[in-house]
Design a protein around this motif. Structure first.
Motif, mmCIF file in Angstrom:
data_model
loop_
_atom_site.group_PDB
_atom_site.id
_atom_site.type_symbol
_atom_site.label_atom_id
_atom_site.label_comp_id
_atom_site.label_asym_id
_atom_site.label_seq_id
_atom_site.Cartn_x
_atom_site.Cartn_y
_atom_site.Cartn_z
ATOM 1 N N PRO A 22 0.694 -1.238 0.046
ATOM 2 C CA PRO A 22 -0.148 -0.140 -0.391
ATOM 3 C C PRO A 22 0.929 1.365 -0.172
ATOM 4 O O PRO A 22 2.012 1.297 0.719
ATOM 5 N N PHE A 23 0.925 2.738 -0.494
ATOM 6 C CA PHE A 23 0.930 3.448 -0.107
ATOM 7 C C PHE A 23 0.382 5.075 -0.186
ATOM 8 O O PHE A 23 -1.009 4.519 -0.916
ATOM 9 N N ILE A 24 0.879 6.360 -0.120
ATOM 10 C CA ILE A 24 0.215 7.402 -0.484
ATOM 11 C C ILE A 24 0.233 8.210 -1.120
ATOM 12 O O ILE A 24 1.276 7.802 -2.038
ATOM 13 N N GLY A 25 -1.082 8.474 -2.081
ATOM 14 C CA GLY A 25 -0.619 9.770 -2.995
ATOM 15 C C GLY A 25 -1.227 10.368 -3.302
ATOM 16 O O GLY A 25 -2.652 10.476 -2.813
ATOM 17 N N LYS A 26 -1.144 11.512 -4.562
ATOM 18 C CA LYS A 26 -2.427 12.536 -4.786
ATOM 19 C C LYS A 26 -2.662 12.331 -6.032
ATOM 20 O O LYS A 26 -2.132 11.918 -6.396
ATOM 21 N N ILE A 27 -3.640 13.142 -5.690
ATOM 22 C CA ILE A 27 -4.853 12.312 -7.613
ATOM 23 C C ILE A 27 -4.555 13.450 -8.019
ATOM 24 O O ILE A 27 -4.535 14.985 -8.118
ATOM 25 N N ILE A 28 -3.762 13.175 -9.808
ATOM 26 C CA ILE A 28 -3.706 14.651 -10.315
ATOM 27 C C ILE A 28 -4.505 13.986 -11.570
ATOM 28 O O ILE A 28 -5.252 15.171 -12.225
ATOM 29 N N ASN A 29 -5.648 12.920 -11.812
ATOM 30 C CA ASN A 29 -6.699 13.404 -12.352
ATOM 31 C C ASN A 29 -7.400 12.478 -12.659
ATOM 32 O O ASN A 29 -7.548 11.050 -11.520
ATOM 33 N N ILE A 30 -8.544 12.898 -12.998
ATOM 34 C CA ILE A 30 -9.841 11.253 -12.548
ATOM 35 C C ILE A 30 -10.475 10.425 -14.284
ATOM 36 O O ILE A 30 -10.652 11.628 -14.668
ATOM 37 N N LEU A 31 -10.180 9.710 -14.247
ATOM 38 C CA LEU A 31 -10.872 8.958 -15.426
ATOM 39 C C LEU A 31 -11.615 8.274 -15.005
ATOM 40 O O LEU A 31 -12.474 8.621 -14.157
ATOM 41 N N ARG A 32 -12.918 8.113 -16.149
ATOM 42 C CA ARG A 32 -13.776 6.972 -15.548
ATOM 43 C C ARG A 32 -14.200 6.264 -14.563
ATOM 44 O O ARG A 32 -14.934 6.306 -13.574
#
Length: 80
Positions: A22-32
């Motif tokens: 598991p990891f922590i991340g930041k959303i760059i783009n949202i697809l379907r």
């Protein structure tokens, strides 16, 4: 399902095709049904794999949970 996610939000991803832990991340783009995520914090064993994918990956939205911050106020003590 995707309405609770916004660009710039921090998330914890439990499972990913590119990484093993598991990891922590930041959303760059949202697809379907998927999220494009910039990897911010990972397990030490996944550092090489993350560098190969340049710390960006695509994850299923069902495998992610938004991180909520709780603000804690400092307790002010008055000393005499």
């Amino acid at each position: 399902m995707l309405t609770k996610f916004k660009v710039g939000m921090l998330i914890k991803c439990r499972k990913c095709d590119d990484l093993d832990f598991p990891f922590i991340g930041k959303i760059i783009n949202i697809l379907r049904t998927k999220l494009v995520v910039e990897i911010l914090q990972i397990n030490d064993q996944d550092r090489y794999k993350a560098s190969l994918i340049q710390y960006n990956t695509v994850v299923e939205a069902t495998n992610c949970v938004p991180i909520q911050f709780i603000r804690a106020n400092k307790i002010k003590k008055h000393f005499k």
